[in-house]
Motif scaffolding. Structure first.
Motif, PDB file in Angstrom:
ATOM      1  N   ASN A 175      -1.101   7.931  -3.794  1.00 16.68           N
ATOM      2  CA  ASN A 175      -1.105   6.639  -4.479  1.00 16.68           C
ATOM      3  C   ASN A 175      -1.525   5.509  -3.546  1.00 16.68           C
ATOM      4  N   LEU A 176      -2.576   5.741  -2.771  1.00 12.17           N
ATOM      5  CA  LEU A 176      -3.003   4.785  -1.762  1.00 12.17           C
ATOM      6  C   LEU A 176      -4.051   3.785  -2.251  1.00 12.17           C
ATOM      7  N   LEU A 177      -4.666   4.059  -3.393  1.00 17.33           N
ATOM      8  CA  LEU A 177      -5.700   3.157  -3.878  1.00 17.33           C
ATOM      9  C   LEU A 177      -5.100   2.047  -4.737  1.00 17.33           C
ATOM     10  N   MET A 178      -5.565   0.844  -4.490  1.00 12.98           N
ATOM     11  CA  MET A 178      -5.080  -0.317  -5.233  1.00 12.98           C
ATOM     12  C   MET A 178      -6.275  -1.139  -5.701  1.00 12.98           C
ATOM     13  N   ASP A 179      -6.057  -1.990  -6.716  1.00 18.91           N
ATOM     14  CA  ASP A 179      -7.104  -2.910  -7.154  1.00 18.91           C
ATOM     15  C   ASP A 179      -7.397  -3.894  -6.032  1.00 18.91           C
ATOM     16  N   GLY A 180      -8.674  -4.052  -5.710  1.00 19.75           N
ATOM     17  CA  GLY A 180      -9.057  -4.941  -4.627  1.00 19.75           C
ATOM     18  C   GLY A 180      -9.407  -6.334  -5.112  1.00 19.75           C
ATOM     19  N   GLN A 199     -11.738  -0.882  -5.958  1.00 18.79           N
ATOM     20  CA  GLN A 199     -10.485  -0.398  -5.390  1.00 18.79           C
ATOM     21  C   GLN A 199     -10.617  -0.294  -3.872  1.00 18.79           C
ATOM     22  N   ILE A 201      -7.974   0.797  -0.143  1.00 18.06           N
ATOM     23  CA  ILE A 201      -6.741   1.427   0.313  1.00 18.06           C
ATOM     24  C   ILE A 201      -5.672   0.371   0.550  1.00 18.06           C
ATOM     25  N   ASP A 202      -4.490   0.645   0.059  1.00 10.99           N
ATOM     26  CA  ASP A 202      -3.339  -0.242   0.187  1.00 10.99           C
ATOM     27  C   ASP A 202      -2.743  -0.061   1.589  1.00 10.99           C
ATOM     28  N   GLN A 203      -2.915  -1.061   2.456  1.00  5.59           N
ATOM     29  CA  GLN A 203      -2.448  -0.926   3.833  1.00  5.59           C
ATOM     30  C   GLN A 203      -0.926  -0.893   3.928  1.00  5.59           C
ATOM     31  N   ALA A 204      -0.251  -1.572   3.022  1.00  2.99           N
ATOM     32  CA  ALA A 204       1.220  -1.556   3.037  1.00  2.99           C
ATOM     33  C   ALA A 204       1.737  -0.144   2.777  1.00  2.99           C
ATOM     34  N   LYS A 205       1.138   0.538   1.804  1.00  2.00           N
ATOM     35  CA  LYS A 205       1.559   1.910   1.517  1.00  2.00           C
ATOM     36  C   LYS A 205       1.128   2.864   2.632  1.00  2.00           C
TER      37      LYS A 205
END
Length: 256
Positions: A175-180, A199, A201-205
């Motif tokens: 679940n690393l991809l997020m809306d950019g 999309q 990569i979510d750096q927080a995750k």
């Protein structure tokens, strides 16, 4: 900013025809330093193994939708490519994605029920034909060494595509991809320019991932791809600046 191609034919290709010795026995293919077919395309499909090289020149993003595709951004707005001039000359000293180098050839299924892939080409391209000066595609009704090399490149591209799909599935699994979203405040404009529709990569995750997973990714090379993508995002503002210099920036009224 970019979404996965939805047309029945891949990006660039206007038609597809299988290459065969019966119809194309006397045909030749030529190389070129121009790519006029790039005009109007700002997002080019990219294989994961190309990330380290492509990240030096292009922002790397992922398309929206349930099946994300890595894309190299050669412009931020639809129809804008800042790396190709009006004559199709590609800027020197930049990485040319394999997807571009493959054109006008690709491997495709001739029948939906078949698993066999055949070497096909775009018949609208002027890079091959009976009156083209270049390398023979067939010799004595057999594929020439030139054609064998083309086939080998297309096969390698398909294999790289499968590895890319596995990489994306690994990102989705965690679940690393997020809306950019990228916001650019340009001097002389009251409102910032906001780019969405992709999309990243979510750096927080990523920072919260288990150590054993990160160690595994470091060993198999996936972690290097993740950081190549993240570092490349800094180039978005550079691409924006190039668009403005070329007079191809988004049309917005300047601040009073």
């Amino acid at each position: 900013m970019a979404s996965a191609p939805q047309a029945s034919l891949p990006v660039f290709y206007k038609d597809l025809m299988p290459l065969n010795s019966r119809d194309h026995a006397s045909w030749k293919g030529r190389s070129t330093d121009r790519a006029p077919w790039l005009h109007g395309f700002h997002a080019i499909p990219l294989t994961a193994e190309e990330f380290p090289q492509a990240a030096r020149n292009f922002p790397i993003i992922f398309s929206t939708g349930p099946e994300p595709v890595p894309l190299a951004l050669m412009g931020l707005n639809e129809g804008v490519n800042v790396f190709v001039d009006a004559e199709g000359k590609v800027q020197e000293n930049i990485y040319i994605p394999a997807y571009i180098r493959r054109y006008p050839f690709l491997l495709a299924k001739l029948a939906p029920e078949s698993d066999e892939l055949s070497l096909c080409f775009d018949p609208t391209s002027d890079l091959l034909g009976e009156n083209v000066e270049g390398n023979a595609l067939f010799e004595n009704d057999q594929p020439s060494e030139h054609t064998k090399a083309l086939l080998g490149f297309c096969e390698q591209f398909e294999q790289a595509g499968a590895r890319t799909q596995a990489f994306v599935e690994e990102l989705k699994k965690h679940n690393l991809l997020m809306d950019g979203e990228v916001t650019i405040q340009q001097e002389g404009f009251e409102q910032p320019f906001v780019y969405r529709g992709f999309q990243m990569i979510d750096q927080a995750k990523l920072r919260e991932m288990r150590g054993d997973v990160l160690r595994s990714w470091n060993q198999n090379g996936l972690l290097a791809l993740v950081y190549a993508h993240l570092f490349s995002l800094d180039l978005i503002r550079e691409i924006f600046g190039r668009q403005l210099q070329l007079g191809q920036g988004p049309v917005v009224a300047p601040a009073a």
